[in-house]
Design an enzyme around this catalytic site. Sequence first.
Site: not given
Ligand code: ZEM
Length: 290
Positions: A47, A51, A190
């Site tokens: 993540r 970002h 998920w």
């Molecule tokens: Zn995420 N993501 N993401 N994401 N994401 C979260 C967590 C993780 C969206 C999003 O709002 C959120 C992509 C795309 C998008 C990961 C990777 C990638 C979380 C939870 C949210 C709300 C955060 C938390 O509470 O810790 C949205 C709207 C997306 C649009 C499609 C893409 C592209 C990613 C990588 C290629 C990962 C690995 C996590 C889990 C993080 C963790 O700490 O476990």
Amino acid sequence: LNQQGSALPKVFKPKFEDYQAVYNEIANRLEENEDYDDGSYGPVLVRLAWHASGTYDVNTKTGGSNGATMRFSPESDHGANAGLKAARDFLEPVKQKFPWITYSDLWILAGVCAIQEMLGPDVPYRPGRQDKDVSACTPDGRLPDAAQGQDHLRNIFYRMGFNDQEIVALAGAHALGRCHTDRSGYSGPWTFSPTVLTNDYYRLLLEEKWQWKKWNGPKQYEDKKTKSLMMLPADMALVEDKKFREWVKKYAADNDLFFKDFSNVVVKLFELGVPFPEDTPQWVFKRVNA
Ligand code: ZEM
């Protein structure tokens, strides 16, 4: 004077083995704290890399992984980046041990390492990112908002330079990790295996019955059967939108296709806006535990 015309001593020019040593250091520490989430820092490192990269704007050529400007406020305080301090802090001792690597290269290398060590595809890596100062921080609002749907996703990801297929392939990263109420406000993982990268995200999207979770938190879905999994409104947009849904079906049916497309699109994401010199080598790191 050295070649750069500076009186400073010639800088150490790291090679593949040096970056592989950084990879090994991260890989060996991913599961050092069994109390952290599901037992691995892998997901939060993915993540962080996402970002750092996803702030890119193709039109103004600002943002992207070249800079590591999330080290600084205001970018570190953007709502979307809540909780990523855990990932930055995890990597700080690595930076201290290998001071020659830039934060920008380190954060992306950590994302690559996490994906490979969590049994994902090979993700080729190129070094060469330079850290920038606070003035290069991107404005808030460049990363996707989980509460929104397909129009918003297209606006955000087209701005980075991605198409519909790439949006769906990238979202497969949500096989990993979880939501935290003290970070995004959302709650839960998920998939049933949040520290292993598979195409389960797509399969669950299609195969489970999803209903609104009844709680006081932000609107999110839960699976009807076990109520232990979650989907964000933005995740559900991938099955509601006809064009996105075709790709969800393809990836749900074919993990090899997902791995191939995911690897390609993640390399593209991680390299957005990076001015690599012509002769930059591209490497695949050797896995440590996978
Ligand atoms: Zn995420 N993501 N993401 N994401 N994401 C979260 C967590 C993780 C969206 C999003 O709002 C959120 C992509 C795309 C998008 C990961 C990777 C990638 C979380 C939870 C949210 C709300 C955060 C938390 O509470 O810790 C949205 C709207 C997306 C649009 C499609 C893409 C592209 C990613 C990588 C290629 C990962 C690995 C996590 C889990 C993080 C963790 O700490 O476990």
